[in-house]
Design a protein around this motif. Structure first.
Motif, short mmCIF file in Angstrom:
data_model
loop_
_atom_site.label_atom_id
_atom_site.label_comp_id
_atom_site.label_asym_id
_atom_site.label_seq_id
_atom_site.Cartn_x
_atom_site.Cartn_y
_atom_site.Cartn_z
N ASN A 91 -16.58 -6.82 7.66
CA ASN A 91 -16.16 -6.77 6.20
C ASN A 91 -15.93 -8.49 5.68
O ASN A 91 -15.58 -9.39 6.48
CB ASN A 91 -14.85 -6.34 6.14
CG ASN A 91 -14.86 -5.11 5.13
OD1 ASN A 91 -15.66 -4.91 4.21
ND2 ASN A 91 -14.23 -4.09 5.58
N VAL A 107 -7.19 -3.62 6.23
CA VAL A 107 -7.67 -2.11 6.54
C VAL A 107 -8.44 -2.28 7.60
O VAL A 107 -9.36 -2.68 7.93
CB VAL A 107 -8.52 -1.57 5.26
CG1 VAL A 107 -9.07 -0.38 5.46
CG2 VAL A 107 -7.66 -1.78 3.95
N LYS A 124 -4.01 1.15 7.43
CA LYS A 124 -3.86 0.11 6.18
C LYS A 124 -2.39 -0.68 6.39
O LYS A 124 -1.58 0.06 6.47
CB LYS A 124 -3.88 0.64 5.04
CG LYS A 124 -5.38 1.41 4.68
CD LYS A 124 -5.39 1.76 3.07
CE LYS A 124 -6.91 2.05 3.01
NZ LYS A 124 -7.20 2.40 1.44
N GLU A 151 -7.87 1.84 -3.53
CA GLU A 151 -6.91 0.68 -3.58
C GLU A 151 -6.62 0.06 -5.31
O GLU A 151 -7.59 0.37 -5.82
CB GLU A 151 -7.19 -0.17 -2.86
CG GLU A 151 -8.50 -1.10 -3.34
CD GLU A 151 -8.70 -2.44 -2.62
OE1 GLU A 151 -7.63 -3.01 -2.16
OE2 GLU A 151 -9.93 -3.01 -2.87
N GLU A 185 -4.48 7.08 6.39
CA GLU A 185 -4.99 8.08 5.52
C GLU A 185 -6.26 8.72 5.89
O GLU A 185 -7.09 8.24 6.70
CB GLU A 185 -4.82 7.47 4.01
CG GLU A 185 -6.09 6.43 4.05
CD GLU A 185 -6.18 5.77 2.55
OE1 GLU A 185 -5.15 5.65 2.09
OE2 GLU A 185 -7.12 5.42 2.22
N GLU A 186 -6.58 9.65 5.20
CA GLU A 186 -7.81 10.65 5.42
C GLU A 186 -8.92 9.57 4.89
O GLU A 186 -8.88 8.98 4.01
CB GLU A 186 -7.45 12.02 4.33
CG GLU A 186 -8.76 12.46 3.95
CD GLU A 186 -8.34 13.48 2.84
OE1 GLU A 186 -9.26 14.29 2.44
OE2 GLU A 186 -7.46 13.07 2.01
N PHE A 187 -9.98 9.90 5.54
CA PHE A 187 -11.25 9.13 5.63
C PHE A 187 -11.84 9.88 4.37
O PHE A 187 -12.10 11.11 4.38
CB PHE A 187 -12.24 8.93 6.79
CG PHE A 187 -13.22 8.18 6.68
CD1 PHE A 187 -13.31 6.86 6.40
CD2 PHE A 187 -14.48 8.90 6.06
CE1 PHE A 187 -14.46 6.26 6.28
CE2 PHE A 187 -15.63 8.24 6.02
CZ PHE A 187 -15.79 6.78 6.12
N VAL A 202 -8.44 5.88 9.17
CA VAL A 202 -8.22 4.53 8.23
C VAL A 202 -6.89 4.22 8.45
O VAL A 202 -5.94 4.99 7.98
CB VAL A 202 -8.43 5.08 6.64
CG1 VAL A 202 -8.31 4.00 5.88
CG2 VAL A 202 -9.82 5.71 6.60
N LYS A 260 0.97 -1.29 0.14
CA LYS A 260 -0.03 -0.18 0.18
C LYS A 260 0.87 1.20 -0.01
O LYS A 260 0.53 2.09 -0.57
CB LYS A 260 -0.81 -0.01 1.30
CG LYS A 260 -1.70 -1.09 1.38
CD LYS A 260 -3.38 -0.93 1.04
CE LYS A 260 -3.93 -2.28 1.69
NZ LYS A 260 -5.16 -2.28 0.53
N LYS A 272 -19.24 -5.50 0.50
CA LYS A 272 -18.45 -5.90 1.14
C LYS A 272 -18.91 -6.47 2.39
O LYS A 272 -18.43 -7.34 3.22
CB LYS A 272 -17.21 -5.18 1.36
CG LYS A 272 -16.28 -4.96 0.21
CD LYS A 272 -14.83 -4.43 0.49
CE LYS A 272 -14.08 -4.53 -0.62
NZ LYS A 272 -14.13 -3.11 -1.52
N MET A 284 -13.45 5.49 -4.68
CA MET A 284 -14.53 6.42 -3.93
C MET A 284 -14.80 7.48 -4.78
O MET A 284 -13.92 8.42 -5.32
CB MET A 284 -14.00 6.57 -2.71
CG MET A 284 -15.02 7.18 -1.88
SD MET A 284 -16.14 6.10 -0.91
CE MET A 284 -14.95 5.41 0.38
N ILE A 296 -10.79 0.54 9.81
CA ILE A 296 -11.39 1.93 10.31
C ILE A 296 -11.76 2.29 11.48
O ILE A 296 -12.54 1.20 12.08
CB ILE A 296 -12.62 2.15 9.24
CG1 ILE A 296 -12.18 1.88 7.65
CG2 ILE A 296 -13.26 3.38 9.36
CD1 ILE A 296 -12.83 2.13 6.64
#
Ligand code: AMP
Ligand code: GLY
Length: 424
Positions: A230, A159, A149, A289, A191-193, A147, A107, A220, A279, A161
């Motif tokens: 998930n 991942v 990862k 991803e 990372e930023e959501f 988030v 990642k 998912k 997204m 959250i």
């Protein structure tokens, strides 16, 4: 052509079906395969991660093309193994070498690659156990949810959250310095959501040209309305109705083309599939991803909409002449509903007999966790089979898939009843 397909899930059943119906396919082997792929070719008791065993079989059985379903053999360098051996190097190989497979295998690599090529993605930083202090400070600077990862492959589970700062801090500690995800989380991306709607886009590329496969949406979470744990994927729909021409154009211009150009600029050869997990925030697409394979259960939906020859598509790709291939897609909708074992994705029992598959109609059953024993079909995994129907409208495709999902039965059967509902 003699073709060797690696993998053994619902995606590989769908791929083996599409391969076996091609006039270009002489003989199809699947390693290890499952009860579904056995209907399309010959299963082999070979571990796809055992490079030597795969190579030996390919050389001894005059294999013309190797197709890789899952990511792990690619990340572990199976394509390089073939490229570097005299007796294997002329075999067509569908899937990138380990350099290209880093798009999924790391990642941290994927994020810095996107940054280098101005591909829109969530803002991020990368940390190791040595820099955990900075990681905690970075969490402090963000707003929840957080988030986190794992850098490496973690069987789709890497991942996390976190809704509170405390949970994020504890999780970061567990990932970097504790046992969570093992080696895969020695490096962590925070990372930023991004708040938006998710969709997946798939391309085939020979490193120069690309062809867009159908878009898809997967579901998912285990529970209806996207609640609960998930999973590997509970169903999929293709195409994505909200992906209009303008959005698809943005995705191509801002994401797909810069990705393929970026691989080129960095001297990374790539022949295979790229799966962009996106997204859509407002009208703008961001990459969540990359995967270096087809999705599961997205493949079960998108391959039923491919009208042109799948083997030719991969052959042209491996030969670097994708520009000569005309992709034909059905305008119809495909809906795939995953039947799962009760309890999945946590503890579940298996070995239950599956009934009434012969009564299924107007659908394709792609087996994931299905085993055949003495003429009976038995459940052998959490995700059991993807019931896939195609129709002129999304509503009709849903109705057909659900009619069949109800008919097929086994002890503990569970499936989401809302696949596609949010898109109507
Ligand atoms: P992945 O394993 O990378 O597919 O991530 C699992 C899920 O986490 C994705 O399908 C998203 O729903 C969610 N996710 C990952 N990254 C982000 C992000 N930056 N913002 C919001 N949701 C995310
Ligand atoms: N369905 C998501 C994946 O294959 O990773």
């Amino acid at each position: 052509m003699n073709i060797l397909l690696l993998g053994g899930g619902g995606r590989e059943h769908a791929m083996s079906w599409k391969i076996s119906v091609s006039p270009l396919c002489t003989k199809l082997f699947i390693a290890p395969g499952n009860a579904g792929t056995a209907l399309c070719g010959e299963n082999l008791d070979i571990n796809p991660n055992d490079h030597k065993a795969v190579g030996r079989f390919a050389a001894e059985h005059a294999i013309d093309m190797v197709v890789v379903g899952p990511e792990e053999p690619l990340v572990k360098g199976l394509a390089d193994y073939f490229a570097n051996r005299r007796e294997l190097k002329d075999i067509l190989f569908m899937g990138p070498g380990s350099a290209g497979a880093q798009l999924e295998g790391s990642k941290a690599f994927a994020k810095s690659f996107m940054q280098r090529h101005q591909i829109p993605t969530a803002a991020y930083k990368t940390f190791t156990c040595d820099s955990i202090g900075e990681g905690l400070a970075f969490i402090d600077s963000l707003m929840p949810p957080y988030v986190l990862k794992a850098d490496g492959l973690a069987a789709g589970k890497g991942v996390v959250i976190c809704s509170t700062k405390q949970e994020a801090e504890e999780t970061l500690h567990e990932m970097l310095c504790g046992a969570m995800f093992g080696e895969a989380s020695r490096t962590v991306v925070i990372e930023e959501f991004l708040k938006g709607v998710e969709m997946s886009v798939f391309v085939v590329t020979d490193g120069i040209t690309y062809r867009m496969l159908p878009s898809a949406k997967d579901y998912k979470r285990i529970g209806e309305k996207d609640t609960g744990a998930n999973t590997g994927g509970m169903g999929s729909v293709s195409p994505v109705p909200f992906a209009n021409q303008q959005l698809m154009q943005r995705i191509e211009q801002r994401i797909i083309q810069p990705t393929i150009n970026g691989l080129n600029k960095e001297g990374i050869p790539y022949r295979g599939f790229i799966f962009f997990g996106l997204m859509i925030v407002g009208k703008d697409p961001y990459v969540i991803e990359y995967n270096v394979r087809l999705g599961d259960p997205e493949a079960e939906a998108i391959l039923t909409r491919l009208d042109s020859d799948f083997v030719a598509l991969m052959q042209f790709c491996c030969q670097g002449r994708l520009q000569d291939y005309t992709l034909e897609l059905s305008p119809r909708y495909a809906v795939s509903v995953m039947l799962t074992s009760g309890g999945y994705p946590d503890q579940f029992d298996k070995g239950f007999e599956i009934f009434h598959t012969e009564r299924a109609s107007a659908c394709r059953l792609f087996y994931a966790g299905v085993q055949e024993k003495e003429g009976k079909l038995l459940t052998s995994g959490g995700r059991v089979m993807a019931v896939t129907s195609v129709a002129a409208t999304l509503e009709d495709a849903m109705a057909l898939a659900y009619d069949n999902a109800r008919i097929i039965d086994f002890k503990g059967k569970y499936y989401r009843r809302d696949i596609g509902k949010d898109l109507l």
